[in-house]
Design an enzyme around this catalytic site. Structure first.
Site, PDB file in Angstrom:
ATOM      1  CB  SER A 151      -7.910  18.399 -13.618  1.00 23.69           C
ATOM      2  OG  SER A 151      -9.174  18.192 -14.449  1.00 23.69           O
ATOM      3  NE  ARG A 185      -9.187  10.837 -18.869  1.00 22.37           N
ATOM      4  CZ  ARG A 185      -8.518  11.122 -17.796  1.00 22.37           C
ATOM      5  NH1 ARG A 185      -7.507  12.230 -17.600  1.00 22.37           N
ATOM      6  NH2 ARG A 185      -8.698  10.398 -16.986  1.00 22.37           N
ATOM      7  CE  LYS A 233      -9.259  13.360  -8.651  1.00 23.18           C
ATOM      8  NZ  LYS A 233     -10.200  13.552  -9.903  1.00 23.18           N
ATOM      9  CG  HIS A 242     -13.738  18.156 -17.694  1.00 17.81           C
ATOM     10  ND1 HIS A 242     -12.828  18.720 -16.901  1.00 17.81           N
ATOM     11  CD2 HIS A 242     -13.604  16.957 -17.280  1.00 17.81           C
ATOM     12  CE1 HIS A 242     -12.150  18.225 -15.936  1.00 17.81           C
ATOM     13  NE2 HIS A 242     -12.574  16.709 -16.216  1.00 17.81           N
TER      14      HIS A 242
HETATM   15  N1  COA Z   1     -11.082  15.606 -20.316  1.00 21.45           N
HETATM   16  C1  COA Z   1      -9.987  15.822 -19.684  1.00 21.45           C
HETATM   17  N2  COA Z   1      -9.834  15.297 -18.322  1.00 21.45           N
HETATM   18  C2  COA Z   1     -10.890  14.421 -18.111  1.00 21.45           C
HETATM   19  C3  COA Z   1     -11.838  13.967 -18.879  1.00 21.45           C
HETATM   20  C4  COA Z   1     -11.941  14.713 -20.166  1.00 21.45           C
HETATM   21  N3  COA Z   1     -12.745  14.342 -20.915  1.00 21.45           N
HETATM   22  N4  COA Z   1     -12.427  13.088 -18.330  1.00 21.45           N
HETATM   23  C5  COA Z   1     -12.114  12.732 -17.058  1.00 21.45           C
HETATM   24  N5  COA Z   1     -10.896  13.699 -16.954  1.00 21.45           N
HETATM   25  C6  COA Z   1      -9.803  13.906 -15.945  1.00 21.45           C
HETATM   26  C7  COA Z   1     -10.062  14.745 -14.922  1.00 21.45           C
HETATM   27  O1  COA Z   1      -9.528  15.893 -15.411  1.00 21.45           O
HETATM   28  C8  COA Z   1      -9.617  14.085 -13.702  1.00 21.45           C
HETATM   29  O2  COA Z   1      -8.006  14.410 -13.805  1.00 21.45           O
HETATM   30  P1  COA Z   1      -7.410  14.272 -12.390  1.00 21.45           P
HETATM   31  O3  COA Z   1      -7.577  13.051 -11.458  1.00 21.45           O
HETATM   32  O4  COA Z   1      -6.111  14.125 -13.164  1.00 21.45           O
HETATM   33  O5  COA Z   1      -7.391  15.690 -11.724  1.00 21.45           O
HETATM   34  C9  COA Z   1      -9.901  12.837 -13.724  1.00 21.45           C
HETATM   35  O6  COA Z   1     -10.119  12.502 -15.211  1.00 21.45           O
HETATM   36  C10 COA Z   1     -11.463  12.429 -13.210  1.00 21.45           C
HETATM   37  O7  COA Z   1     -11.820  13.713 -12.487  1.00 21.45           O
HETATM   38  P2  COA Z   1     -13.150  14.398 -12.582  1.00 21.45           P
HETATM   39  O8  COA Z   1     -13.868  13.962 -14.012  1.00 21.45           O
HETATM   40  O9  COA Z   1     -13.096  15.751 -12.328  1.00 21.45           O
HETATM   41  O10 COA Z   1     -14.061  13.475 -11.804  1.00 21.45           O
HETATM   42  P3  COA Z   1     -13.499  12.758 -10.377  1.00 21.45           P
HETATM   43  O11 COA Z   1     -13.270  11.424 -10.673  1.00 21.45           O
HETATM   44  O12 COA Z   1     -12.683  13.502  -9.428  1.00 21.45           O
HETATM   45  O13 COA Z   1     -14.831  12.975  -9.830  1.00 21.45           O
HETATM   46  C11 COA Z   1     -17.109  12.238  -8.504  1.00 21.45           C
HETATM   47  C12 COA Z   1     -15.480  11.701  -9.243  1.00 21.45           C
HETATM   48  C13 COA Z   1     -16.927  13.568  -7.991  1.00 21.45           C
HETATM   49  C14 COA Z   1     -18.108  12.419 -10.045  1.00 21.45           C
HETATM   50  C15 COA Z   1     -17.451  11.110  -7.558  1.00 21.45           C
HETATM   51  O14 COA Z   1     -16.323  11.153  -6.458  1.00 21.45           O
HETATM   52  C16 COA Z   1     -18.577  11.561  -6.991  1.00 21.45           C
HETATM   53  O15 COA Z   1     -19.703  11.291  -7.714  1.00 21.45           O
HETATM   54  N6  COA Z   1     -18.631  11.919  -5.700  1.00 21.45           N
HETATM   55  C17 COA Z   1     -19.836  12.150  -4.977  1.00 21.45           C
HETATM   56  C18 COA Z   1     -20.175  11.178  -3.845  1.00 21.45           C
HETATM   57  C19 COA Z   1     -20.490  10.071  -4.692  1.00 21.45           C
HETATM   58  O16 COA Z   1     -21.721   9.926  -5.115  1.00 21.45           O
HETATM   59  N7  COA Z   1     -19.333   9.130  -4.629  1.00 21.45           N
HETATM   60  C20 COA Z   1     -19.648   7.878  -5.489  1.00 21.45           C
HETATM   61  C21 COA Z   1     -20.437   6.814  -4.648  1.00 21.45           C
HETATM   62  S1  COA Z   1     -19.925   5.131  -5.335  1.00 21.45           S
END
Ligand code: COA
Length: 166
Positions: free
Chosen positions: A128, A90, A41, A17
């Site tokens: 993560s 990724r 989650k 990240h």
């Molecule tokens: N390095 C390491 N890991 C990475 C990465 C990187 N560069 N990029 C993505 N990942 C991984 C994360 O570790 C995570 O892994 P996990 O699922 O195994 O724990 C996964 O990819 C993605 O997680 P993260 O980047 O933390 O985001 P998310 O997908 O959980 O988050 C939100 C999504 C929070 C951005 C999204 O749900 C959101 O915007 N929520 C608010 C409500 C909203 O607006 N929803 C969208 C309406 S359409």
């Protein structure tokens, strides 16, 4: 002043990240790491803990801010004055999910573009949940996460004595 937000669950924030954040800072004047809620989650770390871990990991970076938000990411983006939402890609497996969110966000806020950035290839297999899994088994995660995150995980799950340094 071009601002972007980088939303995620960050449970916990990893060096992957932070690699994306560094890349985003070469394109934008200010980037906000936004701890947002993914309704699918149930995080291991409380929101306040995730915020604190990110704050400590980016404290050297004057152009990075850290916030949390319970609502829609696009609403935060608009109120923050951001022109872009940053997401890391990724591998091809990330693409479908990311495209769905990006297209919906564009429908909700046409003036805010999603920008996908690829992390360094040494982080392409990092996530993560893999970090949490290693920690649960007492394996050191040094090198994959900031030191403060490694310490927080070691407090929850003490290291196995023969844990390999990765
Ligand atoms: N390095 C390491 N890991 C990475 C990465 C990187 N560069 N990029 C993505 N990942 C991984 C994360 O570790 C995570 O892994 P996990 O699922 O195994 O724990 C996964 O990819 C993605 O997680 P993260 O980047 O933390 O985001 P998310 O997908 O959980 O988050 C939100 C999504 C929070 C951005 C999204 O749900 C959101 O915007 N929520 C608010 C409500 C909203 O607006 N929803 C969208 C309406 S359409």
């Amino acid at each position: 002043m071009r601002k972007a937000i980088y939303p995620g669950t960050f449970d916990p924030v990893t060096n992957g990240h932070l690699d994306i954040l560094e890349r985003a800072l070469t394109m934008f004047d200010e980037v906000c790491m936004l701890v947002a809620k993914n309704s699918r989650k149930e995080p291991m770390f409380e929101e306040a803990e995730r915020l604190e871990m990110i704050r400590r990991a980016v404290e050297h970076e004057a152009r990075a801010t850290v916030e949390s938000f319970q609502g829609l990411t696009v609403d935060f983006a608009r109120s923050y004055g951001a022109v872009a939402i940053i997401r890391g890609l990724r591998a091809v497996t990330d693409f479908e999910y990311e495209m769905q969110i990006a297209l919906m966000n564009r429908k909700l806020a046409p003036s805010v573009n999603t920008v996908f950035l690829m992390p360094h290839d040494k982080y392409t297999y990092l996530s993560s949940s893999i970090i949490r899994e290693l920690a649960r088994h007492g394996q050191s995660v040094n090198g994959f996460v900031p030191d403060t995150v490694a310490e927080a995980l070691e407090q929850k799950y003490p290291l196995r004595q023969q844990s390999q340094r990765l």
